[in-house]
Design a protein around this motif. Structure first.
Motif, mmCIF file in Angstrom:
data_model
loop_
_atom_site.group_PDB
_atom_site.id
_atom_site.type_symbol
_atom_site.label_atom_id
_atom_site.label_comp_id
_atom_site.label_asym_id
_atom_site.label_seq_id
_atom_site.Cartn_x
_atom_site.Cartn_y
_atom_site.Cartn_z
ATOM 1 N N GLU A 1 2.360 1.497 6.993
ATOM 2 C CA GLU A 1 1.767 1.120 8.273
ATOM 3 C C GLU A 1 1.224 -0.300 8.244
ATOM 4 O O GLU A 1 0.391 -0.671 9.068
ATOM 5 C CB GLU A 1 0.667 2.113 8.652
ATOM 6 N N PHE A 2 1.694 -1.096 7.314
ATOM 7 C CA PHE A 2 1.245 -2.478 7.175
ATOM 8 C C PHE A 2 1.633 -3.259 8.430
ATOM 9 O O PHE A 2 2.779 -3.250 8.847
ATOM 10 C CB PHE A 2 1.881 -3.103 5.928
ATOM 11 N N SER A 3 0.670 -3.907 9.035
ATOM 12 C CA SER A 3 0.859 -4.532 10.347
ATOM 13 C C SER A 3 0.904 -6.058 10.263
ATOM 14 O O SER A 3 0.590 -6.650 9.220
ATOM 15 C CB SER A 3 -0.288 -4.118 11.274
ATOM 16 N N VAL A 4 1.244 -6.658 11.381
ATOM 17 C CA VAL A 4 1.214 -8.119 11.488
ATOM 18 C C VAL A 4 -0.218 -8.614 11.256
ATOM 19 O O VAL A 4 -0.433 -9.644 10.604
ATOM 20 C CB VAL A 4 1.756 -8.583 12.861
ATOM 21 N N GLU A 5 -1.195 -7.870 11.745
ATOM 22 C CA GLU A 5 -2.601 -8.244 11.541
ATOM 23 C C GLU A 5 -2.951 -8.200 10.051
ATOM 24 O O GLU A 5 -3.687 -9.067 9.561
ATOM 25 C CB GLU A 5 -3.532 -7.332 12.340
ATOM 26 N N ASP A 6 -2.449 -7.189 9.347
ATOM 27 C CA ASP A 6 -2.675 -7.119 7.900
ATOM 28 C C ASP A 6 -2.018 -8.310 7.202
ATOM 29 O O ASP A 6 -2.594 -8.889 6.278
ATOM 30 C CB ASP A 6 -2.110 -5.811 7.331
ATOM 31 N N ALA A 7 -0.823 -8.662 7.642
ATOM 32 C CA ALA A 7 -0.127 -9.815 7.057
ATOM 33 C C ALA A 7 -0.919 -11.096 7.302
ATOM 34 O O ALA A 7 -0.947 -11.981 6.439
ATOM 35 C CB ALA A 7 1.280 -9.935 7.626
ATOM 36 N N GLN A 8 -1.562 -11.185 8.446
ATOM 37 C CA GLN A 8 -2.391 -12.363 8.723
ATOM 38 C C GLN A 8 -3.557 -12.448 7.746
ATOM 39 O O GLN A 8 -3.946 -13.542 7.326
ATOM 40 C CB GLN A 8 -2.901 -12.355 10.172
ATOM 41 N N ILE B 1 6.097 -10.248 3.347
ATOM 42 C CA ILE B 1 4.787 -9.764 2.896
ATOM 43 C C ILE B 1 4.771 -8.239 2.897
ATOM 44 O O ILE B 1 4.289 -7.600 1.952
ATOM 45 C CB ILE B 1 3.660 -10.333 3.784
ATOM 46 N N ARG B 2 5.309 -7.635 3.939
ATOM 47 C CA ARG B 2 5.337 -6.176 4.052
ATOM 48 C C ARG B 2 6.117 -5.555 2.890
ATOM 49 O O ARG B 2 5.693 -4.552 2.312
ATOM 50 C CB ARG B 2 5.961 -5.791 5.387
ATOM 51 N N PHE B 3 7.248 -6.144 2.514
ATOM 52 C CA PHE B 3 8.016 -5.609 1.397
ATOM 53 C C PHE B 3 7.326 -5.880 0.062
ATOM 54 O O PHE B 3 7.462 -5.088 -0.879
ATOM 55 C CB PHE B 3 9.448 -6.146 1.413
#
Length: 186
Positions: A95-102, A55-57
């Motif tokens: 700065e995309f985070s695990v929370e953003d991915a959620q 997701i981050r990529f």
């Protein structure tokens, strides 16, 4: 009779228990041994090769595409971004985070489309930034792209980054250790 039974179900599988579709992750329940018994050794790959990493990529690919559209002369619909807008996009991308991915996964439950969910979350982040030009340009996020375009870039970035920061350094350490053993005559 025994031959007929063997022909009917040569690879009979045991029935799954009712609780086996909701197992917690452990060395025994991991999808692959990399997640399980070798988890400690490949821990550095989690942020790169996991669902979060993918997701981050995807986010990175989408943001860079939008920045490229804005930087391309002749695309009047997406004028060049200000330093402020580019700074916001840079934060979204880096700065995309695990929370953003959620949040992406939450949206995906509604859209049933992984890349579309990424697009929607990026658009929301752009609006939430309060930078008017990003709110105006948000509909050009994913413009002229297919999901396959974004996925191909994301997977390539995943592989390149994994190789550069995890796999090749580990291989260099192994080569150095083996060379040391060889030189010591072991």
């Amino acid at each position: 009779a025994a031959a007929a039974a063997a022909d009917a179900a040569p690879f009979a599988l045991p029935a799954l228990g009712a609780d086996e579709d909701d197992l917690d992750l452990s060395a025994l329940t991991a999808i692959t041994p990399l997640d399980g018994r070798y988890g400690r050794q490949v821990k550095g790959l989690r942020g790169l090769c996991s669902e979060y990493g993918l997701i981050r990529f995807r986010v990175l690919a989408e943001v860079r595409w939008l920045q490229t559209l804005a930087a391309t002369e002749g695309i009047a619909e997406v004028p060049p971004f200000s330093d402020e807008a580019n700074a916001v996009l840079e934060r979204i991308a880096t700065e995309f985070s695990v929370e953003d991915a959620q949040k992406v996964k939450d949206v995906e439950r509604t859209t049933n489309h992984d890349v579309k969910a990424v697009e929607y979350v990026i658009k929301q982040m752009m609006v939430d930034s309060g930078v008017e030009e990003l709110a105006t340009a948000m509909e050009f996020t994913h413009f002229a792209c297919t999901s396959e375009d974004v996925n191909n870039l994301a997977h390539a970035l995943m592989l390149k980054t994994s190789l550069e920061f995890e796999v090749l350094p580990a291989m260099d350490e192994l080569i150095e250790a083996l060379a040391g053993l060889a030189l010591a005559g072991l």
